[in-house]
Design a protein around this motif. Structure first.
Motif, PDB file in Angstrom:
ATOM      1  N   GLY A  59      61.365  69.965  51.044  1.00 62.07           N
ATOM      2  CA  GLY A  59      61.979  70.731  52.127  1.00 62.07           C
ATOM      3  C   GLY A  59      63.070  69.906  52.771  1.00 62.07           C
ATOM      4  N   SER A  60      62.847  69.501  54.023  1.00 62.20           N
ATOM      5  CA  SER A  60      63.855  68.725  54.759  1.00 62.20           C
ATOM      6  C   SER A  60      63.533  67.238  54.829  1.00 62.20           C
ATOM      7  N   ILE A  61      62.451  66.809  54.168  1.00 60.98           N
ATOM      8  CA  ILE A  61      62.076  65.396  54.207  1.00 60.98           C
ATOM      9  C   ILE A  61      62.024  64.839  52.786  1.00 60.98           C
ATOM     10  N   TYR A  62      61.954  63.520  52.699  1.00 56.69           N
ATOM     11  CA  TYR A  62      62.037  62.870  51.393  1.00 56.69           C
ATOM     12  C   TYR A  62      60.942  61.826  51.194  1.00 56.69           C
ATOM     13  N   PHE A  63      60.446  61.767  49.956  1.00 57.01           N
ATOM     14  CA  PHE A  63      59.560  60.694  49.513  1.00 57.01           C
ATOM     15  C   PHE A  63      60.432  59.735  48.711  1.00 57.01           C
ATOM     16  N   ASN A  64      60.437  58.466  49.109  1.00 54.30           N
ATOM     17  CA  ASN A  64      61.305  57.486  48.456  1.00 54.30           C
ATOM     18  C   ASN A  64      60.949  57.273  46.999  1.00 54.30           C
ATOM     19  N   ASN A  94      66.580  63.639  59.935  1.00 50.44           N
ATOM     20  CA  ASN A  94      67.601  62.929  60.705  1.00 50.44           C
ATOM     21  C   ASN A  94      67.656  61.438  60.386  1.00 50.44           C
ATOM     22  N   GLY A  95      66.903  61.008  59.386  1.00 45.24           N
ATOM     23  CA  GLY A  95      66.894  59.594  59.010  1.00 45.24           C
ATOM     24  C   GLY A  95      65.703  58.814  59.539  1.00 45.24           C
ATOM     25  N   ASP A  96      64.864  59.450  60.353  1.00 46.69           N
ATOM     26  CA  ASP A  96      63.675  58.756  60.843  1.00 46.69           C
ATOM     27  C   ASP A  96      62.808  58.343  59.654  1.00 46.69           C
ATOM     28  N   PRO A  97      62.433  57.061  59.582  1.00 42.37           N
ATOM     29  CA  PRO A  97      61.572  56.645  58.480  1.00 42.37           C
ATOM     30  C   PRO A  97      60.203  57.333  58.523  1.00 42.37           C
ATOM     31  N   ILE A  98      59.742  57.744  57.355  1.00 39.18           N
ATOM     32  CA  ILE A  98      58.357  58.202  57.192  1.00 39.18           C
ATOM     33  C   ILE A  98      57.604  56.956  56.760  1.00 39.18           C
ATOM     34  N   VAL A  99      56.540  56.641  57.482  1.00 41.50           N
ATOM     35  CA  VAL A  99      55.816  55.399  57.216  1.00 41.50           C
ATOM     36  C   VAL A  99      54.351  55.663  56.926  1.00 41.50           C
ATOM     37  N   LEU A 100      53.810  54.766  56.120  1.00 43.28           N
ATOM     38  CA  LEU A 100      52.380  54.749  55.840  1.00 43.28           C
ATOM     39  C   LEU A 100      51.801  53.568  56.594  1.00 43.28           C
ATOM     40  N   ASN A 101      50.853  53.844  57.481  1.00 44.04           N
ATOM     41  CA  ASN A 101      50.130  52.765  58.145  1.00 44.04           C
ATOM     42  C   ASN A 101      49.154  52.209  57.122  1.00 44.04           C
ATOM     43  N   THR A 102      49.386  50.990  56.664  1.00 45.36           N
ATOM     44  CA  THR A 102      48.602  50.446  55.559  1.00 45.36           C
ATOM     45  C   THR A 102      47.198  50.020  55.970  1.00 45.36           C
ATOM     46  N   LYS A 103      46.893  50.072  57.250  1.00 48.88           N
ATOM     47  CA  LYS A 103      45.522  49.791  57.711  1.00 48.88           C
ATOM     48  C   LYS A 103      44.703  51.074  57.788  1.00 48.88           C
ATOM     49  N   TYR A 109      55.891  59.101  61.561  1.00 46.56           N
ATOM     50  CA  TYR A 109      57.327  58.855  61.670  1.00 46.56           C
ATOM     51  C   TYR A 109      57.598  57.696  62.613  1.00 46.56           C
ATOM     52  N   VAL A 110      58.748  57.063  62.414  1.00 48.75           N
ATOM     53  CA  VAL A 110      59.258  56.055  63.330  1.00 48.75           C
ATOM     54  C   VAL A 110      60.614  56.547  63.833  1.00 48.75           C
ATOM     55  N   PHE A 111      60.833  56.454  65.148  1.00 48.94           N
ATOM     56  CA  PHE A 111      62.135  56.823  65.716  1.00 48.94           C
ATOM     57  C   PHE A 111      63.187  55.828  65.213  1.00 48.94           C
TER      58      PHE A 111
END
Length: 160
Positions: A59-64, A94-103, A109-111
């Motif tokens: 959709g509007s987001i991406y998986f690296n 909008n470029g906000d990183p999608i992050v995985l909390n590895t714990k 998301y991160v602003f």
């Protein structure tokens, strides 16, 4: 640990992903990087399973692209948040990183504006919105829920 691999596969099918031609081997350099973060074998296997030629549009987001995760996380503006358990695995509209909390294995998301503009970020909770869902659930909902958040601002409202 539940990564919800089956939901990720469903999301890929909804997007019409070509499993035969677009899957690539994860490079040794990337595996070394992931192992250096002490990630679980299950998570590394997940990344090996879902390693593609290019980033995948949900959709509007991406998986690296998994083979670019190291480069993305080492970029100066990302302030080495991976060393504080937030691994960048994608990006919002909008470029906000999608992050995985590895714990916790939760995705959020991160602003990007705060992350990139502030000199020092002592408290990651100021920039991180935890959606409390697995990788598979996150990307599946991104293509099945009409009002699924596409950036950190929408994620803030989504969890209220």
């Amino acid at each position: 640990m539940n990564l919800d691999q089956s939901l990720f596969k469903k999301a890929l099918k909804i997007q019409g992903f070509d499993f035969k031609n677009d899957v690539v081997k994860v490079t040794d350099k990337i595996i070394e990087f992931l192992e250096s973060l002490n990630l679980s074998k299950d998570l590394i296997t997940y990344f090996k399973t879902f390693s593609f030629r290019e980033e995948i549009n949900f959709g509007s987001i991406y998986f690296n692209c998994v083979n670019r995760i190291r480069i993305e996380n080492l970029e100066e503006e990302n302030k080495e948040i991976y060393k504080r358990d937030l691994l960048i695995i994608g990006s919002g509209a909008n470029g906000d990183p999608i992050v995985l909390n590895t714990k916790t294995m939760n995705v959020g998301y991160v602003f990007h504006d705060i992350l990139w503009e502030e000199e020092n970020i002592d408290d990651l909770n100021k920039v991180y919105i935890d959606l409390k869902m697995s990788i598979g659930t996150f990307f599946y909902k991104s293509v099945t829920e009409e009002d699924f958040p596409i950036d950190a601002y929408e994620a803030e409202d989504y969890i209220k």
